[in-house]
Design a protein around this motif. Structure first.
Motif, PDB file in Angstrom:
ATOM      1  N   SER A 172       6.285 -58.042  13.636  1.00  0.00           N
ATOM      2  CA  SER A 172       6.435 -58.277  15.073  1.00  0.00           C
ATOM      3  C   SER A 172       5.447 -57.487  15.909  1.00  0.00           C
ATOM      4  N   GLY A 173       4.945 -56.389  15.361  1.00  0.00           N
ATOM      5  CA  GLY A 173       4.053 -55.532  16.131  1.00  0.00           C
ATOM      6  C   GLY A 173       4.754 -54.848  17.286  1.00  0.00           C
ATOM      7  N   ASN A 174       6.064 -54.751  17.182  1.00  0.00           N
ATOM      8  CA  ASN A 174       6.857 -54.188  18.271  1.00  0.00           C
ATOM      9  C   ASN A 174       7.830 -53.157  17.695  1.00  0.00           C
ATOM     10  N   LEU A 175       7.823 -51.962  18.259  1.00  0.00           N
ATOM     11  CA  LEU A 175       8.724 -50.897  17.810  1.00  0.00           C
ATOM     12  C   LEU A 175       9.873 -50.779  18.804  1.00  0.00           C
ATOM     13  N   SER A 176      10.907 -51.567  18.554  1.00  0.00           N
ATOM     14  CA  SER A 176      12.077 -51.560  19.433  1.00  0.00           C
ATOM     15  C   SER A 176      13.334 -51.531  18.576  1.00  0.00           C
ATOM     16  N   ILE A 177      14.457 -51.175  19.215  1.00  0.00           N
ATOM     17  CA  ILE A 177      15.716 -51.085  18.484  1.00  0.00           C
ATOM     18  C   ILE A 177      16.134 -52.434  17.927  1.00  0.00           C
ATOM     19  N   GLY A 178      15.777 -53.508  18.638  1.00  0.00           N
ATOM     20  CA  GLY A 178      16.127 -54.840  18.157  1.00  0.00           C
ATOM     21  C   GLY A 178      15.411 -55.191  16.869  1.00  0.00           C
ATOM     22  N   VAL A 179      14.177 -54.705  16.730  1.00  0.00           N
ATOM     23  CA  VAL A 179      13.395 -55.009  15.537  1.00  0.00           C
ATOM     24  C   VAL A 179      13.868 -54.195  14.336  1.00  0.00           C
ATOM     25  N   ILE A 180      14.167 -52.933  14.569  1.00  0.00           N
ATOM     26  CA  ILE A 180      14.529 -52.055  13.452  1.00  0.00           C
ATOM     27  C   ILE A 180      16.026 -52.051  13.134  1.00  0.00           C
ATOM     28  N   SER A 181      16.824 -52.700  13.986  1.00  0.00           N
ATOM     29  CA  SER A 181      18.276 -52.650  13.776  1.00  0.00           C
ATOM     30  C   SER A 181      18.699 -53.304  12.473  1.00  0.00           C
ATOM     31  N   GLY A 182      18.024 -54.393  12.070  1.00  0.00           N
ATOM     32  CA  GLY A 182      18.395 -55.063  10.828  1.00  0.00           C
ATOM     33  C   GLY A 182      18.250 -54.149   9.623  1.00  0.00           C
ATOM     34  N   GLY A 183      17.131 -53.459   9.542  1.00  0.00           N
ATOM     35  CA  GLY A 183      16.916 -52.526   8.446  1.00  0.00           C
ATOM     36  C   GLY A 183      17.866 -51.347   8.484  1.00  0.00           C
ATOM     37  N   LEU A 184      18.178 -50.891   9.698  1.00  0.00           N
ATOM     38  CA  LEU A 184      19.113 -49.777   9.835  1.00  0.00           C
ATOM     39  C   LEU A 184      20.511 -50.173   9.350  1.00  0.00           C
ATOM     40  N   TYR A 185      20.927 -51.398   9.665  1.00  0.00           N
ATOM     41  CA  TYR A 185      22.225 -51.883   9.187  1.00  0.00           C
ATOM     42  C   TYR A 185      22.262 -51.883   7.659  1.00  0.00           C
ATOM     43  N   VAL A 186      21.221 -52.428   7.037  1.00  0.00           N
ATOM     44  CA  VAL A 186      21.159 -52.465   5.573  1.00  0.00           C
ATOM     45  C   VAL A 186      21.218 -51.057   5.007  1.00  0.00           C
ATOM     46  N   LYS A 187      20.451 -50.167   5.599  1.00  0.00           N
ATOM     47  CA  LYS A 187      20.356 -48.782   5.118  1.00  0.00           C
ATOM     48  C   LYS A 187      21.703 -48.069   5.182  1.00  0.00           C
ATOM     49  N   MET A 188      22.372 -48.131   6.310  1.00  0.00           N
ATOM     50  CA  MET A 188      23.598 -47.379   6.516  1.00  0.00           C
ATOM     51  C   MET A 188      24.805 -48.018   5.834  1.00  0.00           C
ATOM     52  N   VAL A 189      24.919 -49.347   5.907  1.00  0.00           N
ATOM     53  CA  VAL A 189      26.084 -50.038   5.347  1.00  0.00           C
ATOM     54  C   VAL A 189      26.101 -49.917   3.824  1.00  0.00           C
ATOM     55  N   THR A 190      24.953 -50.142   3.185  1.00  0.00           N
ATOM     56  CA  THR A 190      24.909 -50.056   1.724  1.00  0.00           C
ATOM     57  C   THR A 190      25.156 -48.629   1.249  1.00  0.00           C
ATOM     58  N   ALA A 191      24.603 -47.654   1.953  1.00  0.00           N
ATOM     59  CA  ALA A 191      24.824 -46.259   1.565  1.00  0.00           C
ATOM     60  C   ALA A 191      26.302 -45.892   1.665  1.00  0.00           C
ATOM     61  N   ALA A 192      26.937 -46.285   2.772  1.00  0.00           N
ATOM     62  CA  ALA A 192      28.359 -45.984   2.965  1.00  0.00           C
ATOM     63  C   ALA A 192      29.216 -46.714   1.933  1.00  0.00           C
ATOM     64  N   ALA A 193      28.915 -47.990   1.688  1.00  0.00           N
ATOM     65  CA  ALA A 193      29.709 -48.771   0.731  1.00  0.00           C
ATOM     66  C   ALA A 193      29.562 -48.216  -0.686  1.00  0.00           C
ATOM     67  N   GLY A 194      28.337 -47.855  -1.076  1.00  0.00           N
ATOM     68  CA  GLY A 194      28.119 -47.309  -2.406  1.00  0.00           C
ATOM     69  C   GLY A 194      28.854 -45.998  -2.620  1.00  0.00           C
ATOM     70  N   LEU A 195      28.803 -45.120  -1.622  1.00  0.00           N
ATOM     71  CA  LEU A 195      29.509 -43.843  -1.726  1.00  0.00           C
ATOM     72  C   LEU A 195      31.018 -44.045  -1.780  1.00  0.00           C
ATOM     73  N   PHE A 196      31.525 -44.973  -0.961  1.00  0.00           N
ATOM     74  CA  PHE A 196      32.969 -45.217  -0.933  1.00  0.00           C
ATOM     75  C   PHE A 196      33.458 -45.747  -2.268  1.00  0.00           C
ATOM     76  N   VAL A 197      32.773 -46.749  -2.815  1.00  0.00           N
ATOM     77  CA  VAL A 197      33.175 -47.318  -4.106  1.00  0.00           C
ATOM     78  C   VAL A 197      33.073 -46.262  -5.205  1.00  0.00           C
ATOM     79  N   GLY A 198      32.025 -45.447  -5.155  1.00  0.00           N
ATOM     80  CA  GLY A 198      31.864 -44.392  -6.145  1.00  0.00           C
ATOM     81  C   GLY A 198      32.982 -43.364  -6.081  1.00  0.00           C
ATOM     82  N   MET A 199      33.368 -42.960  -4.876  1.00  0.00           N
ATOM     83  CA  MET A 199      34.435 -41.970  -4.730  1.00  0.00           C
ATOM     84  C   MET A 199      35.771 -42.513  -5.206  1.00  0.00           C
ATOM     85  N   VAL A 200      36.069 -43.765  -4.858  1.00  0.00           N
ATOM     86  CA  VAL A 200      37.337 -44.368  -5.288  1.00  0.00           C
ATOM     87  C   VAL A 200      37.384 -44.485  -6.810  1.00  0.00           C
TER      88      VAL A 200
END
Length: 235
Positions: A172-200
């Motif tokens: 996109s050539g654009n550094l905005s929250i809308g552009v990076i939000s998709g990657g941030l969701y993947v990063k945070m959700v997968t990390a949280a889900a992996g840790l939760f499943v591992g702990m359980v």
């Protein structure tokens, strides 16, 4: 002057109304359900979800199996003791066979060895005990593997999310929250889900191991009582 005050008052009311509508619309539009949040984790969530399902299936299957094996067997021991003391070995063997429990199978093997040296009887009971414990521990180790692998998938999702962020920015050539939000969701959700499943999975693994240890202690106690019972006539 009164007209000016009325206009000012009306404008204020309109402004308040628009503000309230904006807040209501933003709240409704920005609402994010738990399922939608999981979907935003991307394809990495698929193996994490499969690990979670596998872990739960193993835990509940083993939990009920071990719980059944750990039920109180005082009545069985009393019946076996009564039959042995009266010299009715066939009745004691039948009682053990009908019980269909780890303890029953151990005692049955010991009863079938009566007439041989005590050491041989102890060895036979010990061997059957090892087999029964191995049956109880079946698949429990998989929970330990899940506890280690799930956080790794979460870390993999974190790397994938960072790559996605840079890729989206480059495209996109654009550094905005809308552009990076998709990657941030993947990063945070997968990390949280992996840790939760591992702990359980880690907790479930140790809960089942503690239950097995309790069963082992009970079997060993009953086996010692049975050997003492066989030695009583010779004292």
């Amino acid at each position: 002057m009164s007209l000016l005050l009325q206009i000012t008052d009306t404008a204020k009311k309109l402004a308040d109304t628009v503000t309230n509508l904006s807040k209501a619309g933003g709240t409704a539009g920005d609402e994010l359900h738990f399922g939608d949040l999981l979907i935003k984790g991307g394809v990495i969530m698929i193996p994490i979800a499969l690990l979670a399902i596998l872990g739960l299936v193993i835990f509940f299957e083993r939990y009920f199996t071990i719980r059944k094996a750990s039920k109180n067997e005082n009545n069985l021991m009393m019946q076996v003791r009564s039959s042995v003391m009266s010299g009715n070995l066939q009745s004691a063997i039948a009682i053990c066979k009908n019980s269909n429990t780890p303890l029953g199978r151990m005692l049955q093997k010991g009863l079938l060895r009566i007439g041989r040296p005590i050491k041989d009887i102890e060895g036979a009971i010990e061997n059957i005990g090892k087999l029964e414990v191995a049956k109880l521990e079946k698949n429990i180790g998989i929970l330990g593997i899940i506890a280690g692998i799930a956080p790794m998938f979460g870390f993999l999702g974190t790397i994938y999310g960072v790559i996605k962020i840079f890729y989206d920015i480059a495209q996109s050539g654009n550094l905005s929250i809308g552009v990076i939000s998709g990657g941030l969701y993947v990063k945070m959700v997968t990390a949280a889900a992996g840790l939760f499943v591992g702990m359980v999975a880690y907790i479930c693994y140790h809960v089942l191991n503690m239950m097995v240890d309790k069963v082992i202690l009970s079997l060993e106690t009953d086996a010692i009582e049975f050997i003492d019972l066989l030695e009583e006539p010779s004292k």
